[in-house]
Design a protein around this motif. Structure first.
Motif, short mmCIF file in Angstrom:
data_model
loop_
_atom_site.label_atom_id
_atom_site.label_comp_id
_atom_site.label_asym_id
_atom_site.label_seq_id
_atom_site.Cartn_x
_atom_site.Cartn_y
_atom_site.Cartn_z
N ASP A 34 39.24 29.05 29.18
CA ASP A 34 40.25 28.69 30.28
C ASP A 34 41.29 29.66 30.54
OD1 ASP A 34 39.25 26.31 31.17
OD2 ASP A 34 40.36 24.93 30.20
N GLY A 65 40.68 32.42 31.91
CA GLY A 65 40.14 33.05 33.21
C GLY A 65 39.35 34.12 33.32
N LYS A 66 38.35 34.16 32.13
CA LYS A 66 37.20 35.14 31.97
C LYS A 66 36.50 35.04 33.17
CE LYS A 66 36.00 33.27 28.16
NZ LYS A 66 36.84 32.13 27.67
N THR A 67 35.86 33.72 33.54
CA THR A 67 34.97 33.76 34.44
C THR A 67 35.38 33.98 36.03
OG1 THR A 67 34.09 31.91 33.45
CG2 THR A 67 33.19 31.93 35.59
N LYS A 68 36.72 33.67 36.03
CA LYS A 68 37.37 33.68 37.47
C LYS A 68 37.70 35.36 37.38
CE LYS A 68 39.33 32.00 40.83
NZ LYS A 68 38.54 31.05 41.51
N LYS A 73 47.00 35.25 34.86
CA LYS A 73 47.71 34.36 35.36
C LYS A 73 49.39 34.67 35.41
CE LYS A 73 44.45 30.83 33.53
NZ LYS A 73 44.18 29.29 33.09
N ASP A 85 50.67 34.79 38.14
CA ASP A 85 51.16 34.19 39.10
C ASP A 85 51.89 32.88 38.88
OD1 ASP A 85 48.70 31.69 39.84
OD2 ASP A 85 48.36 33.63 38.65
N ALA A 135 43.89 36.72 38.20
CA ALA A 135 42.54 36.59 38.64
C ALA A 135 42.16 35.69 39.93
CB ALA A 135 41.46 36.32 37.53
P1 GDP Z 1 37.42 30.64 31.22
O1 GDP Z 1 36.86 29.51 30.65
O2 GDP Z 1 37.80 31.80 30.45
O3 GDP Z 1 36.07 31.30 31.96
O4 GDP Z 1 38.21 30.56 32.44
P2 GDP Z 1 37.85 30.34 34.09
O5 GDP Z 1 37.87 31.53 34.91
O6 GDP Z 1 37.19 29.14 34.16
O7 GDP Z 1 39.64 29.80 34.21
C1 GDP Z 1 39.98 28.44 34.09
C2 GDP Z 1 41.01 28.13 34.92
O8 GDP Z 1 42.06 28.90 35.15
C3 GDP Z 1 40.44 27.77 36.26
O9 GDP Z 1 41.01 26.66 36.84
C4 GDP Z 1 40.75 29.12 36.95
O10 GDP Z 1 41.00 28.66 38.35
C5 GDP Z 1 42.25 29.14 36.48
N1 GDP Z 1 42.67 30.39 36.55
C6 GDP Z 1 41.87 31.74 36.28
N2 GDP Z 1 42.76 32.93 36.57
C7 GDP Z 1 43.74 32.44 36.98
C8 GDP Z 1 44.89 33.07 37.60
O11 GDP Z 1 45.17 34.20 37.50
N3 GDP Z 1 46.16 32.35 37.90
C9 GDP Z 1 46.03 31.00 37.88
N4 GDP Z 1 47.09 30.27 38.17
N5 GDP Z 1 45.00 30.29 37.34
C10 GDP Z 1 43.86 30.97 37.12
#
Ligand code: GDP
Length: 609
Positions: free
Chosen positions: A117, A119-122, A215, A217, A251
């Protein structure tokens, strides 16, 4: 017993790295170090370990012994030693000591890791999209397991499976495919357990880390705290006089991504990555699956040489003459050079993520090597499974077995949606093994959970683990009849949590997803103003509007969500019972096909006694 004291024998140990197979016995180990089996047994006895000459040794024991005699040891998985012989057949020269300074530069290969969570995927999505917008014609990047982006005349290759499971699975199989790790840390959450694990993995692989503080932001983002925490793990930011590159990004809002990419290029330049594009190609398999239309498909990363259509390829136990190469944009290409990810069609079999691949001198040699490997795999896994199955226990019984002081073995059947996730699940599970509990993989495979899996589970006292896959109706019914437990997961850490809990007798009550209805898709239509509607036949239970639903194709979950609209003929209805036809509105997911299954479910807690 009269224990003679251990005195190091006079014979000098061989120089250089000594290759030893995991699980070797003193009888096998001793001679490699110019010692006898008795020397090994005696030494271990002194350390408080009582073993016989024909008993398998743990990694620790082998390393301890090597340390004691002053030898350098390299532990390999069984079969790898024989691999050396096969490499000879394939006529692969060892290029470890070759001077690369005159070779052309190649793109860095980058893996994104970090806590769930964060933000890797994002981040991977954003990098991919940014490039599509800025990029030349060719369009959308496909999900082939890796993709390339272009920046200022340079390329960067990103491995598209975030997380360290995949990375570790690759490394465990000897594939050193990553040049740079991007460590994603959420600025509002800071360093978390998986962040630390990722750091450890990157360090163990001696791969440079670039930190992306994500994140930023968020209102409660505190990048400085993250930097402070990273310092505790020996990652000192450049701004603080260290040598770790840190980029602040969002991201979500696309802030700082360009700067991150620029920094990655700088790090790549420092690393001075080079490879020849000449000669037969070699590299690693990133992902592999069976495609219903195209047969076995493997995404590979070329590490040196150039891969061409028509080349005879060996990847682990799979081989074949390359029928087609498809790049990350979904375009057919004739060839792929160093650091390029590409899909390979034409293999005989599904390779495994982490297998190395090589183009053979000719087709006959490719086939011979693949078949030999296949035979070894089969023999090795048969031997292991046979010994395991006869002693193993189910998940619910494992704690009792541990408590009884026996060497407990947890028997599992693991099924997953793709080879890559299967590998990742297996590797992660293996890490849970402890001296008192081993895990026996009675069967591991790609695809839905079938009746024959249930049958095997019943006869071998195994628990079935499904990762992104589900049992069909008949399999589910059989499981109930045979009292076979099926546990399905969509995230690895949940699965690991459960298994760990079971090992200490604290298996939590499971929220079982009880299937409430099942319908088969008969046809998909487009309805003006409404979008796509799946015409279905309800086969069991009831399909209700608003229920949680998943769409299955051949037992694999292809989508999860809710039923937003449900119709009988022209009327909106709340429920449709078994034996009736209905129309299910498809909002987010349009890709249903005839024969797919729509399964509705609800969560119910199963109390444990
Ligand atoms: P992963 O588990 O590391 O792949 O995480 P995801 O990419 O699935 O991101 C997890 C959550 O964090 C999602 O709801 C994204 O929309 C949110 N998220 C990712 N990057 C950012 C960011 O830069 N800012 C904010 N506010 N939310 C983010």
């Amino acid at each position: 017993m009269d224990v003679p004291t251990y005195t190091p024998a006079e014979a000098p140990v061989p120089e250089g790295e000594i290759v030893v197979e995991r699980g070797s016995t003193p009888q096998q180990l001793g001679p490699k170090f110019n010692r006898t089996a008795a020397d090994v047994v005696r030494f271990l006895l002194q350390q408080g370990e009582m073993v016989t000459a024909t008993q398998s040794l743990s990694d620790d024991m082998i390393e301890l012994f090597a340390l004691d005699v002053g030898a350098e040891v390299s532990l390999v998985d069984p079969g790898q030693e024989q691999e050396v012989e096969l490499q000879r057949v394939l006529d692969i020269e060892d290029d470890e000591d070759v001077d690369t300074s005159d070779l052309p530069h190649r793109a860095p290969v980058i893996t994104v890791m970090g806590h769930v969570d964060h933000g890797k995927t994002k981040l991977l999505d954003q990098i991919r999209n940014a490039n599509v917008v800025a990029g030349e014609a060719g369009g959308i990047t496909q999900h082939i397991g890796a993709y390339q982006v272009h920046l200022d005349g340079h390329d960067l290759t990103f491995i598209d499976t975030p997380g360290h499971e995949a990375f570790t699975a690759m490394r465990a199989r000897g594939a050193e495919s990553t040049d740079i790790v991007v460590l994603v840390v959420a600025a509002d959450d800071g360093v978390m357990p998986q962040t630390i694990e990722a750091i450890q993995h990157a360090k163990a692989a001696e791969v440079p880390i670039v930190v992306a503080v994500n994140k930023i932001d968020r209102e409660n983002a505190d990048p400085n705290r993250v930097l402070q925490q990273l310092t505790e793990h020996d990652l000192v930011p450049e701004a603080w006089g260290g040598d770790t590159v840190v980029c602040e990004v969002s991201a979500l809002e696309n802030i700082g991504i360009d700067a991150l990419l620029e920094n990655l290029l700088v790090v790549a330049e420092v690393e001075d990555l080079r490879a020849t594009a000449d000669g037969r190609a070699r590299g690693a398999v990133l992902e592999a699956h069976l495609d219903m239309g195209r047969g076995p498909v493997a995404t590979v990363l070329v590490q040196r040489g150039t891969l061409r259509v028509g080349d005879p390829l060996v990847a682990g136990p799979a081989w074949g003459r390359i029928r087609a190469l498809v790049n990350d944009r979904g375009e057919q290409v004739r060839e792929a050079g160093p650091s390029t990810p590409v899909e390979v069609l034409g293999l005989s079999d599904v390779a495994q993520a982490g297998d190395s691949f090589v183009v053979a001198p000719d087709e006959r040699k490719a086939k011979a090597v693949a078949e030999t490997r296949e035979r070894w795999h089969r023999e090795a896994s048969r031997a292991r499974d046979a010994s395991v199955m006869s002693h193993g226990a189910r998940l619910e019984d494992i704690f009792a077995q541990i408590q009884a002081g026996e060497q407990a073995t947890l028997n599992l059947i693991v099924k997953a949606d793709v080879q890559g996730s299967l590998e990742a699940v297996i590797e992660s599970l293996r890490k849970l093994e402890r001296p008192e509990v081993r895990i026996g993989f009675v069967l591991r495979g790609v695809g839905g959970i079938t009746e024959s899996d249930i049958q095997l589970a019943a006869t071998s006292s195994a628990t079935i683990i499904g990762f992104n896959v589900r049992p069909g109706r008949q399999a589910r019914e059989l499981a109930e009849l045979e009292d076979v437990e099926i546990r399905t997961y969509e995230v690895i850490y949940k699965l690991l949590e459960d298994i760990e809990a079971a090992m200490v007798g604290m298996l939590a009550p499971e929220f079982e997803e009880v299937v409430t209805g099942e319908a088969e898709v008969r046809e998909v239509f487009r309805v003006p103003r409404i979008g796509s509607v799946a015409g279905c036949f309800v086969q069991s239970g009831t399909i209700s509007r608003g229920s949680k639903v998943r769409f299955l194709r051949d037992g694999t979950i292809i989508w999860k969500g809710e039923i937003s609209s449900l119709r009988r003929f022209k009327d909106d209805v709340k429920d449709v019972a078994s034996g009736f036809e209905c129309g299910v509105g498809l909002s987010d997911f349009q890709d249903l096909k005839q024969g797919d299954v729509i399964e509705t479910f609800e969560l119910r807690e199963i109390p444990r006694v």
